[in-house]
Design a protein around this motif. Structure first.
Motif, short mmCIF file in Angstrom:
data_model
loop_
_atom_site.label_atom_id
_atom_site.label_comp_id
_atom_site.label_asym_id
_atom_site.label_seq_id
_atom_site.Cartn_x
_atom_site.Cartn_y
_atom_site.Cartn_z
N THR A 84 0.82 -1.21 0.00
CA THR A 84 0.00 0.00 0.00
C THR A 84 0.85 1.25 0.00
N SER A 85 1.92 1.25 0.77
CA SER A 85 2.79 2.43 0.81
C SER A 85 3.49 2.64 -0.52
N LYS A 86 3.85 1.55 -1.20
CA LYS A 86 4.47 1.67 -2.53
C LYS A 86 3.49 2.26 -3.53
N LYS A 87 2.21 1.87 -3.46
CA LYS A 87 1.19 2.44 -4.34
C LYS A 87 1.02 3.94 -4.09
N ILE A 88 1.00 4.31 -2.82
CA ILE A 88 0.87 5.72 -2.46
C ILE A 88 2.08 6.51 -2.95
N GLN A 89 3.27 5.94 -2.75
CA GLN A 89 4.50 6.62 -3.21
C GLN A 89 4.49 6.79 -4.72
N LYS A 90 4.01 5.81 -5.43
CA LYS A 90 3.94 5.91 -6.90
C LYS A 90 2.98 7.00 -7.33
N LYS A 91 1.83 7.13 -6.66
CA LYS A 91 0.88 8.19 -6.99
C LYS A 91 1.46 9.57 -6.70
N ILE A 92 2.21 9.68 -5.61
CA ILE A 92 2.81 10.97 -5.26
C ILE A 92 3.88 11.34 -6.28
N ASP A 127 2.50 12.72 -9.66
CA ASP A 127 1.97 14.11 -9.65
C ASP A 127 3.05 15.12 -9.70
#
Length: 67
Positions: free
Chosen positions: A56-64, A67
């Motif tokens: 989950t943290s990797k997915k969030i980091q990828k979205k950040i 952007d």
């Protein structure tokens, strides 16, 4: 760690959980080898939880980063 390795580790932890469930004596779960099996179940559940948090943290980091 890449996604494939993380998924393989989750699957291994789930296999360990199922194996340890077969070792638990449900009549007396806090005696003998059942205690070791219960500790193994809890440890494997912790590992699965940590790996899911990692994904989950990797997915969030990828979205950040996108952007």
């Amino acid at each position: 760690m890449n996604k494939t390795l993380t998924i393989v580790l989750i699957i291994l932890a789930l296999v360990l959980i199922t194996y340890n469930v077969t070792l638990v004596d449900f009549d007396e779960p806090l005696k003998g080898n059942s205690v070791v099996a219960l500790i193994g179940i809890v440890a494997s559940l912790c590992a699965v939880l940590l790996l899911i948090i990692y994904l989950t943290s990797k997915k969030i980091q990828k979205k950040i980063d996108d952007d």
